[in-house]
Scaffold this motif. Sequence first.
Motif, PDB file in Angstrom:
ATOM      1  N   UNK A 263       0.799  -1.236   0.000  1.00 44.70           N
ATOM      2  CA  UNK A 263       0.000   0.000   0.000  1.00 44.70           C
ATOM      3  C   UNK A 263       0.815   1.260   0.000  1.00 44.70           C
ATOM      4  N   UNK A 264       2.141   1.142   0.048  1.00 45.48           N
ATOM      5  CA  UNK A 264       2.966   2.343   0.000  1.00 45.48           C
ATOM      6  C   UNK A 264       2.779   3.010  -1.359  1.00 45.48           C
ATOM      7  N   UNK A 302       2.202  -4.363  -8.511  1.00 45.34           N
ATOM      8  CA  UNK A 302       1.416  -3.378  -7.749  1.00 45.34           C
ATOM      9  C   UNK A 302       0.175  -4.046  -7.160  1.00 45.34           C
ATOM     10  N   UNK A 303      -0.229  -3.527  -6.014  1.00 45.36           N
ATOM     11  CA  UNK A 303      -1.466  -4.025  -5.415  1.00 45.36           C
ATOM     12  C   UNK A 303      -2.686  -3.297  -6.003  1.00 45.36           C
ATOM     13  N   UNK A 304      -2.477  -2.052  -6.476  1.00 43.83           N
ATOM     14  CA  UNK A 304      -3.564  -1.269  -7.106  1.00 43.83           C
ATOM     15  C   UNK A 304      -2.970  -0.201  -8.007  1.00 43.83           C
ATOM     16  N   UNK A 305      -3.787   0.311  -8.878  1.00 47.22           N
ATOM     17  CA  UNK A 305      -3.368   1.364  -9.818  1.00 47.22           C
ATOM     18  C   UNK A 305      -4.387   2.520  -9.746  1.00 47.22           C
ATOM     19  N   UNK A 306      -3.904   3.757  -9.837  1.00 44.96           N
ATOM     20  CA  UNK A 306      -4.786   4.934  -9.759  1.00 44.96           C
ATOM     21  C   UNK A 306      -4.816   5.713 -11.061  1.00 44.96           C
ATOM     22  N   UNK A 307      -4.168   5.237 -12.112  1.00 43.87           N
ATOM     23  CA  UNK A 307      -4.179   5.907 -13.405  1.00 43.87           C
ATOM     24  C   UNK A 307      -4.568   4.907 -14.477  1.00 43.87           C
ATOM     25  N   UNK A 308      -4.864   5.426 -15.651  1.00 40.80           N
ATOM     26  CA  UNK A 308      -5.207   4.583 -16.776  1.00 40.80           C
ATOM     27  C   UNK A 308      -4.396   4.939 -17.982  1.00 40.80           C
ATOM     28  N   UNK A 322       2.205  -0.151  -3.644  1.00 44.85           N
ATOM     29  CA  UNK A 322       3.127  -1.322  -3.555  1.00 44.85           C
ATOM     30  C   UNK A 322       2.323  -2.586  -3.238  1.00 44.85           C
ATOM     31  N   UNK A 323       2.675  -3.725  -3.891  1.00 46.16           N
ATOM     32  CA  UNK A 323       1.982  -4.991  -3.628  1.00 46.16           C
ATOM     33  C   UNK A 323       2.889  -6.185  -3.925  1.00 46.16           C
ATOM     34  N   UNK A 328       6.038 -13.053  -7.470  1.00 37.30           N
ATOM     35  CA  UNK A 328       6.672 -12.238  -6.437  1.00 37.30           C
ATOM     36  C   UNK A 328       6.814 -13.038  -5.168  1.00 37.30           C
ATOM     37  N   UNK A 329       7.915 -12.755  -4.444  1.00 37.24           N
ATOM     38  CA  UNK A 329       8.176 -13.429  -3.166  1.00 37.24           C
ATOM     39  C   UNK A 329       7.782 -12.581  -1.970  1.00 37.24           C
ATOM     40  N   UNK A 330       7.294 -11.328  -2.218  1.00 32.57           N
ATOM     41  CA  UNK A 330       6.897 -10.444  -1.128  1.00 32.57           C
ATOM     42  C   UNK A 330       6.529  -9.056  -1.656  1.00 32.57           C
ATOM     43  N   UNK A 331       6.066  -8.199  -0.737  1.00 29.02           N
ATOM     44  CA  UNK A 331       5.637  -6.848  -1.150  1.00 29.02           C
ATOM     45  C   UNK A 331       6.867  -6.035  -1.549  1.00 29.02           C
TER      46      UNK A 331
END
Length: 358
Positions: A263-264, A302-308, A322-323, A328-331
Motif C-alpha cells: 500500500x505504500x 502493484x497491489x492497485x493502480x490509480x491511473x489509466x 506497492x503490492x 513475487x516473493x513479497x511486497x
Amino acid sequence: MASNRPAPESPYTTAVFSEDGAERSVGEWNPTAETVRPVRGRHRHRVMKQRGGFARSSTVLGVGVIAAVGAGGIATAQNKPAIAISLPDVDSLPGVGAFMSEDAADGAEADRERTAEYETMGLAAQEAQPTAAEALRSRILEQAEDQQAGAAEAARAAAERDAAEKAAAAAEKAEKEAEAKAEAEREAERKAKEKAKAEAKERAEQKAKEKAAAEAEAKRAAQLAGSYALPTSSYTITATYGQSGSMWSSGQHTGLDFAAPAGTPVKAVGGGTVKSAGWSGSYGYRIVLQLSDGTEVSYAHLSSMTVGAGQQVSTGETIGRVGSTGNSSGDHLHLEVMTPGGSAMDPMAWLRSKNLNP
C-alpha cells in the motif's frame, strides 16, 4: 239728434265802414244771405277766406286721418283692414248753408278736387306702404344675414384657431415624446455599449487570467517535466539490475527492487503519459510510463493502480500502490527502465543520472 235751428244772433256790436274807410254807423251785425252777398272788397275776401278755410279744414282733416292711418299701418300690422272715413255734407250742417254763396260753391268744388287728389295720394301712399315695409324687412333680413355670416365667419375663424392650437400642441407633444424616446434609445444604447465594453473587458481579463494560469501550468509542467523523483518512499533495495539468481527465469534480474510495506504510494519518476496500465502475467499489475523524452519506466507487482492508459501525469504524482502480485516473493516495487530505442538499462544508474540517489 241735431235740428236745423237758426244761428243765434251775435252778441257783438260791429262798426260798419264805408268804402273809403270812414265809419258809417255802429250797431249789431248778424250776417245773412242778403247782407253778405253784396259785400265787396277786403271784407268779402275775409269772409271767403273764412268759408274756404272751413271747407278746406274738413278736407285737411280727412287727409290727415288717411295719412295717420297709413303711418299707423307702417308702424303696426300691414294687413289690417282699411278704415272707412265718413265726412258730413257741409250744406247739412246747421247755420253753415247760408254762408255758402256761388263763390263758396266754386271753392268747395276746388276743395273736393283737392280732397280727391289728397285721397288718391293717400291711397297711393297706403299702397306703397307694403313695398316700403318689404324694403325695410329686406334690409333687416340682409342685416341679419350679414350678422349671421359674420358670426359664422367668427366661429369658423375661432374653430380654425382652435384646430391650429390643438395641432400645434399635438405636434409639440409628439416632438417631445419623440425626443424623449430618442433620448431613451440613446441612453439604452449608451448603457448597452458600456455593458458590452465591461463584458469585453471582463472577458479579456478572464482570458488573460486563463492565459496566465495556462502559462503558469505549462511552466510548472515544464519544470516538473524537467525534474525527476524517486518512485517510492520507506523502501529497501533488495535486488539490483543484472543480479544472478534462480528466482528469475532469465537467470538475471532485469530491474531494481524497492521492498516496502503493501500500500505504500508509488510515484511517477518524471512527467509523461501512461502507456499501459493493467495485469501483465508474471509482472502482476503493471504500469508503463513513457516520459517526455521517450524513456519508458515500468512499475510491476502493484497491489492497485490509480491511473489509466493515455493519462498525463506529472513528476511525483501517485500512480499506484506497492503490492506482491504476479511472480513475487513479497511486497515490493519492481522498477525497469528502457531507452527510447527499446534497450534495457540499469535503473540505478539512470536515477543517479537524474541526480537521484536511491
